[in-house]
Scaffold this motif. Structure first.
Motif: not given
Lengths: 302, 357
Positions: B163-165, B209-213, B223, B228
C-alpha cells in the motif's frame, strides 16, 4: 540615384551598410549559427565508448532515435514523444481556457486597478521555477488535505499522493505558463473593438457566433503569440516533469538531458535536440497557417 | 530558466577561477580542489593551508557526468585534485584525464585498509587513493512496514509493501544490481540476459500502484522524513548524518543492508592529467592519508574511512552499523562494474526503456 552605381560612392554605401549589419550578423553567427552547427555535427557523429562524439560520421543516432537499438525496434521513444505532445497540448489548451476570461476580466476592470491585477498575475514568476515546483510537491504530497480528498473520492489509492504523477506535471505546466498567455491576450483585449461584437449581435449572431466572428479574429494575434510562448517551452520543459513527475514518465527534455549525462550518448542527445528544433519550426508553420485561416490579417505575425 | 541557472553557475565558477589567483597573491601557491559539495571539513582545508602556506580553492559538482564533462571541457588543466567515484575511475584512466600517482610522494600510503589497497577499479591504487566509502541500502519507515526483512523484498516484493509509496534510485546500474540480487544473481551481475531480467523486474515494480518515483539517495531521505515515501534506496553515511541532525523526524526510519548483496562504493582522490600543481596535489592527498586527518574527515562527513590508521580517532557513531557495516554485511557488498562501449549503451538503453513506459 543616378550616381549610386558609380564606383566610389557605391563602395562607400556598401561599406556603411556592412558596418551597420556586421554587429548583428556577428552576434547571430557566434551565439546561434555556430552552436547550432556544432550541435548538428555531433548528431551525425559516432558514439565513443564513454558517450563522447567521435568520427566517422554516421546516421546511427537517428536510427536509434527511430527506435532501433540493442533490443531490436522498440516504441520507447514514441512513448516519450507522445507523452510530451499530450502534455504540451493539454497544458496549452488549459492555459488558453483559463487565460481568456482572466485577460478579458482585467481589460474590463477600472483602469487604475489594471496594473495591479497584471502584477498579481506576474508576481509568482518572480520566484525561481524550482522553488515553486517544490511548493507544489508539498501541497500535493501524500497525507496532505488535497491528496486525502482525492483518495476519499477514489481518484488515487489510499496512502498515495497526487504528487508525483502526470497530473502534477500538467498542473505545474499550467501554473508555470499562465502569465505568458494572460499578458499577450490582455494586450489585444485592451484594444478590442466592441462595436464589432455589437454589430454581430445586431445581425443575429448568438453568443458563440459573436465570439467566433467578433472576438476571436481580433484577439488572434495575442492568442497565437501566447501559444508560441507557452507551447514551445512546455515541449522542451525539463525541470517540472523531473520534479513533479517523479522521474518515472520520461519526457523529451529529460530524454535529451540524460544523453549528455548518465546515458552517455552525446550524438543521440544532439540528434534528439535537432529533431525537437525541427518539430518546433513545424509547429510554428502550422500555427501561422491556422492564424491565416481563422481570419487573422497582417497582425498575425510569428 | 534552467539554461539561465546553469549559465549563472558557469559565470560564478569562472569568476571564482579568476578571483582565485588574485586572492592567493600573498601565498606561495594555490591548490584547486574539485569535489562533491559538502564533502570536506573546512577545518582540514584551513590546517592544510596553514601547514604549506598555500590557498585552497574549492569547486563543486553534483554528479559524475557533470564532473566528467567539465574535465573534458578543459578542466583537466584547471584542477589539482578531483574526487570521483569508483565506477568512473576506469573511464577517467582510459580517456587520459587523470595521471598516475608518484607513490614516492605519498608517505602515508600504508595507512589504507587492506580491503581498499588493491581495488578492482584501479589495481594497486596506481591512479587513485580512497577518500571515503559507504554502501547503498534501503531506508524505510518501521511504523508503516513493521515486519520488513533486511532484504530487497522491501522494494520488490508486493507482499511486504502493498500500500505505501516507495522509491527506487535513479542510477541504472544501482537499480539493475538490486534487481539482480533480488532475483538470486550476484549484485554485480553483468551480461545481457541478466540485465534484461533485471529490467523486467524493475518494469513490473514500476507498474505497481504504490510505486512513487525514481529518487536520488539524498532527496529520498527528506521524502522519508516527511512521510512522502515509506521506503527508498539511500547511502549509509547520509542516513547516519540526517538521523543525527534530526533524530525526531528519523525516529521511525531504519537503514538495512539487503542480505542478497548491495553496492559498496568508494570515492577516491585523483590528479587530473594536466593539473597545474601536481606536487601540491600529492601533498594534499598525503595530508588526508594521515591518521588523524582521515578520521577528522570521516567525523565530519559521517562516512566510513578507508584509512585503517584513522580508526582509533573515529567518533563512536562511525564504528558500528550503519556507518560501519558488520563483517557479515561486508561480505555482501560489491563494486558496481565499470562499463564502456556497447555494454554501457545496452544498460542505458534498457534504462530508457524502463523510464519511458
Amino acid at each position: 540615384m543616378a550616381d549610386a552605381g558609380s564606383g566610389k560612392t557605391g563602395w562607400r554605401a556598401t561599406g556603411h551598410l556592412l558596418g551597420l549589419v556586421a554587429p548583428g550578423v556577428i552576434w547571430i553567427v557566434v551565439f546561434l549559427v555556430a552552436p547550432a552547427a556544432y550541435l548538428m555535427s555531433i548528431a551525425f557523429m559516432t558514439n565513443g565508448s564513454y558517450g563522447l562524439p567521435e568520427l566517422p560520421f554516421t546516421w546511427a543516432a537517428f536510427k536509434q532515435l527511430a527506435g532501433y537499438g540493442f533490443l531490436g525496434w522498440s516504441p520507447a521513444n514514441l512513448y516519450v514523444v507522445g507523452r510530451t505532445l499530450v502534455q504540451t497540448v493539454l497544458a496549452t489548451g488549459l492555459v488558453v481556457v483559463i487565460a481568456y476570461p482572466v485577460a478579458y476580466y482585467i481589460s474590463r476592470a477600472p483602469a487604475r486597478l489594471r496594473p495591479l491585477m497584471l502584477l498579481l498575475v506576474v508576481v509568482p514568476s518572480w520566484t525561481n521555477q524550482v522553488i515553486r515546483a517544490i511548493g507544489w510537491m508539498n501541497i500535493l504530497a501524500p497525507g496532505t488535505p488535497l491528496s486525502d480528498l482525492a483518495a476519499a473520492l477514489g481518484l488515487i489509492s489510499p496512502h498515495m499522493g497526487l504528487y508525483p504523477s502526470q497530473f502534477a506535471v500538467a498542473l505545474g505546466l499550467v501554473y508555470n505558463f499562465l502569465p505568458f498567455m494572460v499578458l499577450p491576450l490582455y494586450a489585444v483585449f485592451e484594444r478590442l473593438d466592441t462595436a464589432q461584437i455589437d454589430a454581430a449581435r445586431d445581425l443575429g449572431a448568438g453568443v458563440w457566433g459573436a465570439f467566433r466572428h467578433g472576438v476571436l479574429p481580433q484577439t488572434l494575434p495575442g492568442l497565437l503569440a501566447g501559444t508560441v510562448l507557452v507551447a514551445i517551452p512546455a515541449f522542451g520543459m525539463y525541470v517540472i516533469p523531473e520534479l513533479l513527475g517523479g522521474g518515472k514518465n520520461l519526457m523529451l527534455g529529460s530524454l535529451v538531458a540524460r544523453q549528455f549525462a548518465a546515458a552517455s550518448n552525446w550524438p543521440f542527445g544532439a540528434a534528439a535536440a535537432l529533431i525537437m528544433i525541427l518539430a518546433t519550426l513545424a509547429g510554428l508553420v502550422v500555427l501561422r497557417r491556422l492564424g491565416r485561416r481563422l481570419g487573422g490579417d497582417a497582425g498575425v505575425m510569428l | 530558466m534552467t539554461y539561465f541557472k546553469k549559465t549563472l553557475g558557469l559565470v560564478a565558477a569562472a569568476l571564482m577561477l579568476v578571483a582565485g589567483p588574485a586572492a592567493a597573491a600573498g601565498k606561495a601557491d594555490t591548490l584547486y580542489l574539485f569535489s562533491w559539495s559538502q564533502y570536506m571539513d573546512p577545518a582540514l582545508i584551513k590546517a592544510f593551508e596553514k601547514r604549506y602556506d598555500v590557498d585552497v580553492v574549492q569547486n563543486y559538482y553534483e554528479s559524475m557526468p557533470e564532473m566528467f564533462a567539465k574535465l573534458q571541457a578543459g578542466g583537466a588543466q584547471q584542477y589539482d585534485v578531483i574526487v570521483p567515484s569508483n565506477y568512473y575511475v576506469p573511464r577517467l584512466i582510459d580517456t587520459g584525464l587523470i595521471q598516475a600517482l608518484d607513490k614516492s610522494k605519498l608517505g602515508h600510503l600504508d595507512n589504507i585498509a587492506e580491503r581498499f589497497a588493491d581495488p578492482a577499479y584501479d589495481s594497486h591504487n596506481s591512479y587513485t587513493v580512497p577518500y571515503q566509502w559507504g554502501d547503498t541500502g534501503i531506508a524505510y519507515n518501521t511504523d508503516k512496514l513493521p515486519d520488513a526483512p533486511d532484504s530487497w523484498a522491501i522494494l520488490f516484493d508486493p507482499a511486504i509493501n502493498s500500500d505505501y509509496p516507495f522509491a527506487l534510485a535513479t542510477d541504472a546500474q544501482v537499480v539493475f544490481g538490486a534487481a539482480c540480487a533480488w532475483l538470486g544473481k550476484p549484485y554485480d551481475c553483468t551480461g545481457r540476459d541478466a540485465w534484461k531480467a533485471a529490467a523486467r523486474e524493475v518494469l513490473a515494480t514500476k507498474a505497481r500502484d504504490n510505486f512513487a518515483a525514481f529518487n536520488d539517495g539524498t532527496p529520498v531521505l527528506r521524502q522519508l522524513a516527511r512521510g512522502n515515501v515509506a521506503a527508498g534506496m539511500t547511502f549509509n553515511g547520509d542516513f547516519t548524518y540526517y538521523k543525527s541532525e534530526n533524530p525526531e523526524a528519523f525516529k521511525n526510519i531504519e537503514f538495512v543492508v539487503p542480505k542478497e548483496g548491495t553496492e559498496l562504493w568508494v570515492d577516491v582522490m585523483a590528479i587530473p592529467a594536466k593539473a597545474p600543481h601536481p606536487d601540491l596535489a600529492h601533498k594534499f592527498i598525503d595530508f588526508l592519508l594521515e591518521a588523524k586527518n582521515g578520521a577528522q574527515l570521516s567525523n565530519h562527513t559521517y562516512y566510513a574511512s578507508p584509512n585503517a590508521a584513522a580508526r582509533p580517532y573515529l567518533d563512536d557513531a562511525l564504528t558500528h552499523p550503519p556507518a560501519q557495516p558488520t563483517p557479515e554485511q561486508m561480505k555482501a557488498l560489491h563494486y558496481i562494474p565499470s562499463l564502456s562501449g556497447d555494454d554501457l549503451q545496452f544498460v542505458q538503453q534498457l534504462w530508457t526503456e524502463v523510464q519511458s513506459r
